[in-house]
Motif scaffolding. Structure first.
Motif, PDB file in Angstrom:
ATOM      1  N   GLY A  34      24.761  -8.611 -11.522  1.00  0.00           N
ATOM      2  CA  GLY A  34      24.889  -9.133 -12.874  1.00  0.00           C
ATOM      3  C   GLY A  34      26.009  -8.475 -13.665  1.00  0.00           C
ATOM      4  N   PRO A  35      26.005  -7.144 -13.822  1.00  0.00           N
ATOM      5  CA  PRO A  35      27.104  -6.487 -14.533  1.00  0.00           C
ATOM      6  C   PRO A  35      28.462  -6.675 -13.856  1.00  0.00           C
ATOM      7  N   LEU A  36      28.475  -6.754 -12.525  1.00  0.00           N
ATOM      8  CA  LEU A  36      29.742  -6.953 -11.821  1.00  0.00           C
ATOM      9  C   LEU A  36      30.331  -8.315 -12.138  1.00  0.00           C
ATOM     10  N   ILE A  37      29.483  -9.334 -12.230  1.00  0.00           N
ATOM     11  CA  ILE A  37      29.954 -10.680 -12.587  1.00  0.00           C
ATOM     12  C   ILE A  37      30.552 -10.673 -13.984  1.00  0.00           C
ATOM     13  N   ILE A  38      29.848 -10.066 -14.920  1.00  0.00           N
ATOM     14  CA  ILE A  38      30.339 -10.031 -16.304  1.00  0.00           C
ATOM     15  C   ILE A  38      31.640  -9.235 -16.387  1.00  0.00           C
ATOM     16  N   THR A  39      31.740  -8.159 -15.608  1.00  0.00           N
ATOM     17  CA  THR A  39      32.974  -7.373 -15.589  1.00  0.00           C
ATOM     18  C   THR A  39      34.142  -8.214 -15.094  1.00  0.00           C
ATOM     19  N   GLN A  40      33.923  -9.002 -14.030  1.00  0.00           N
ATOM     20  CA  GLN A  40      34.984  -9.871 -13.519  1.00  0.00           C
ATOM     21  C   GLN A  40      35.395 -10.900 -14.564  1.00  0.00           C
ATOM     22  N   LEU A  41      34.424 -11.479 -15.264  1.00  0.00           N
ATOM     23  CA  LEU A  41      34.738 -12.452 -16.310  1.00  0.00           C
ATOM     24  C   LEU A  41      35.487 -11.788 -17.459  1.00  0.00           C
ATOM     25  N   ALA A  42      35.144 -10.536 -17.754  1.00  0.00           N
ATOM     26  CA  ALA A  42      35.850  -9.811 -18.809  1.00  0.00           C
ATOM     27  C   ALA A  42      37.310  -9.586 -18.430  1.00  0.00           C
ATOM     28  N   GLN A  43      37.561  -9.305 -17.169  1.00  0.00           N
ATOM     29  CA  GLN A  43      38.944  -9.149 -16.723  1.00  0.00           C
ATOM     30  C   GLN A  43      39.718 -10.448 -16.894  1.00  0.00           C
ATOM     31  N   MET A 305      34.190 -16.133 -10.074  1.00  0.00           N
ATOM     32  CA  MET A 305      33.827 -14.770 -10.461  1.00  0.00           C
ATOM     33  C   MET A 305      32.348 -14.478 -10.197  1.00  0.00           C
ATOM     34  N   VAL A 306      31.508 -15.510 -10.223  1.00  0.00           N
ATOM     35  CA  VAL A 306      30.073 -15.300  -9.990  1.00  0.00           C
ATOM     36  C   VAL A 306      29.804 -14.920  -8.530  1.00  0.00           C
ATOM     37  N   PRO A 307      30.218 -15.728  -7.551  1.00  0.00           N
ATOM     38  CA  PRO A 307      29.995 -15.279  -6.163  1.00  0.00           C
ATOM     39  C   PRO A 307      30.782 -14.025  -5.803  1.00  0.00           C
ATOM     40  N   LEU A 308      31.926 -13.796  -6.475  1.00  0.00           N
ATOM     41  CA  LEU A 308      32.668 -12.559  -6.200  1.00  0.00           C
ATOM     42  C   LEU A 308      31.859 -11.342  -6.637  1.00  0.00           C
ATOM     43  N   GLY A 309      31.217 -11.416  -7.802  1.00  0.00           N
ATOM     44  CA  GLY A 309      30.367 -10.316  -8.248  1.00  0.00           C
ATOM     45  C   GLY A 309      29.198 -10.090  -7.298  1.00  0.00           C
ATOM     46  N   ILE A 310      28.608 -11.187  -6.810  1.00  0.00           N
ATOM     47  CA  ILE A 310      27.525 -11.074  -5.827  1.00  0.00           C
ATOM     48  C   ILE A 310      28.042 -10.436  -4.540  1.00  0.00           C
ATOM     49  N   ALA A 311      29.252 -10.822  -4.126  1.00  0.00           N
ATOM     50  CA  ALA A 311      29.830 -10.264  -2.901  1.00  0.00           C
ATOM     51  C   ALA A 311      30.103  -8.776  -3.039  1.00  0.00           C
ATOM     52  N   MET A 312      30.572  -8.351  -4.209  1.00  0.00           N
ATOM     53  CA  MET A 312      30.818  -6.924  -4.429  1.00  0.00           C
ATOM     54  C   MET A 312      29.516  -6.134  -4.368  1.00  0.00           C
ATOM     55  N   ALA A 313      28.456  -6.727  -4.902  1.00  0.00           N
ATOM     56  CA  ALA A 313      27.145  -6.083  -4.791  1.00  0.00           C
ATOM     57  C   ALA A 313      26.686  -6.047  -3.335  1.00  0.00           C
ATOM     58  N   ALA A 314      26.997  -7.096  -2.580  1.00  0.00           N
ATOM     59  CA  ALA A 314      26.609  -7.137  -1.167  1.00  0.00           C
ATOM     60  C   ALA A 314      27.258  -6.011  -0.373  1.00  0.00           C
TER      61      ALA A 314
END
Length: 471
Positions: A34-43, A305-314
């Motif tokens: 969740g935070p990783l997705i929001i961080t990507q969107l913030a970028q 950015m959503v699946p990218l954040g999920i992938a980073m968590a993975a």
């Protein structure tokens, strides 16, 4: 620290049966992603701010920054691989022994060394951007201003890489909110400074496109320094003591970051080069096709950015289980991420397929016949992007799950083959040879991503079928 290691997580759930473990893994993945997705969107919001401000300055400034950013993005990709390698290395260490922080400390320290070393060969490229772009056939005035813009980006490059290192350390330790808070603060800092330096407000000189580059570098320095402060204030991250004995080398860790990171960077570069090349091909079909291509690609990039954040968590979840030697947990973490990433983009795909014209209307006013043509083409491309998104989500989750296993060389080979031996030829065949134009390009892109998705997910399946390799 919650959800710290796969070992403790797995042992806590094992008596409860398989289904609860899958549900618990899904919750842990969402908590981290969740935070990783929001961080990507913030970028992306920071990039959008720069585009809007430069667009208000002049179309020439916007175009010069766009081609300058193409050179900068190449440098960022080449340096982004070794910094990205920090997360899987630390995750596996924590999976093996969550109480031993000496390894994560050494990797963090060597990661910062890498952030200092990487710009040395890349800064000359940024300083030569005007000359490079001029020899690639760009308009001389655009090439010159693009070179002035990228020259201002040089001093921010070490801070950019340094922030990525610290962010990956925090992510590996399952503290993703640290970088989220920093990135949200950076949005406001970047906007105010870019607005002041581009247009000459707040008593600062009006520097135009040079001010935009200077603001970008200053924002990178701001993000790095605030991230250092956040690490100092966060009890869990402070325990790593990543700045202790900073001058002490650990050459095996330093080499490992490059050994794992260079293939990661090339994997990202192969995909980026395909999209950049096909954008150039789309430009040969006329302004309307190029504009529609950019609209569809921009919207797809936002939703990606959503699946990218999920992938980073993975990467972290798989790395923790792999380090702990938990075969079932490793496999479960990867497949839960694939289902989550693929599932969420199906919703975006429905929107793209059914509301393509409305989405395109957010970008194009629709007042002229040319505008209407762009909207119609973008809506058509977005229908292809509905399938494109699913394949893109699966390939990135598959690739970053493999990264959690520290498997980087084969994903690089698979990415190169998928994008340049499968995707690019189909783009050219359908778009140019058969005359399908932009539609042919988008079908070719979707095909390349589909091949990559199958290849990455299949490799993860084969690697985790019997045992968990800790590479």
């Amino acid at each position: 620290m919650t959800h710290l290691t796969a070992q403790t997580f797995s042992s806590r759930l094992s008596p409860r049966g398989r289904l609860p473990e899958w549900i618990a893994e899904a919750k842990a993945l969402l908590w981290l992603s969740g935070p990783l997705i929001i961080t990507q969107l913030a970028q992306m919001a920071i990039l959008a701010t720069d585009v809007v401000l430069l667009g208000r300055l002049s179309s020439h400034a916007l175009a010069a920054a766009a081609i300058g950013n193409a050179v900068y993005y190449f440098c960022w990709l080449m340096g982004g691989g070794p910094t990205a390698a920090v997360a899987p290395i630390i995750a596996q260490m924590l999976g093996r022994n969550p109480d031993d922080l000496s390894g994560p400390r050494a990797v963090s320290r060597m990661g910062l060394w890498v952030a200092i070393a990487l710009p040395l060969p890349l800064i000359p490229i940024l300083l030569s951007a005007g000359w490079i772009l001029g020899h690639l056939g760009q308009e001389p005035a655009l090439a010159r201003d693009a070179g002035r813009f990228t020259a201002m980006l040089c001093f921010g490059l070490p801070f950019t890489f340094g922030f990525q290192v610290l962010r990956n350390v925090a992510t590996a330790m399952e503290r993703p909110r640290a970088s989220l808070y920093v990135m949200l603060a950076s949005i406001g800092f970047n906007f105010v400074l870019a607005w002041a330096l581009i247009f000459g407000h707040l008593g600062l000189p009006k520097l135009g496109i040079v001010g935009a580059g200077l603001a970008t570098s200053s924002s990178a320095a701001f993000a790095f320094l605030v991230m250092v402060l956040v690490i100092r204030l966060d009890p869990a991250l402070r325990r790593v003591k990543m700045f202790a004995d900073f001058a002490k080398p650990d050459w095996p860790r330093f080499v490992e970051l490059f050994r794992l990171g260079v293939p990661i960077g090339l994997t990202m570069l192969f995909e980026a080069m395909l999209f950049n090349a096909m954008t150039l091909v789309a430009g040969t079909f006329g302004a309307a096709t190029l504009a529609a291509h950019q609209v569809a690609l921009n919207f797809a990039s936002v939703t990606f950015m959503v699946p990218l954040g999920i992938a980073m968590a993975a990467t972290v979840r798989v790395g923790l289980y792999a380090g702990a030697g938990d075969h079932a947990g490793t496999r479960r973490a990867g497949f839960v991420a694939m289902v989550a990433g693929g599932g969420v983009v199906l919703l975006f795909g429905v929107a793209m397929a059914l509301a393509g014209q409305q989405i395109a209307g957010l970008y194009i006013a629709g007042r002229t016949a040319e505008d209407l043509q762009v909207i119609a083409l973008a809506a058509l491309f977005l229908k292809v992007a509905a399938a494109f998104q699913l394949f893109d989500a699966l390939q990135v989750v598959g690739a970053l799950s493999l990264r959690g296993l520290k498997d980087a060389r084969w994903p690089m080979i698979l990415a190169g083959g998928s994008y340049w031996l499968a995707g690019a030829p189909v783009c050219v065949l359908l778009g140019v040879t058969l005359g399908w134009g932009g539609l042919g390009i988008w079908i070719g892109l979707a095909f390349g991503l589909a091949v990559a998705a199958v290849a990455m997910c299949l490799r993860f399946h084969l690697l985790t079928r019997r045992s968990v390799p800790v590479l």
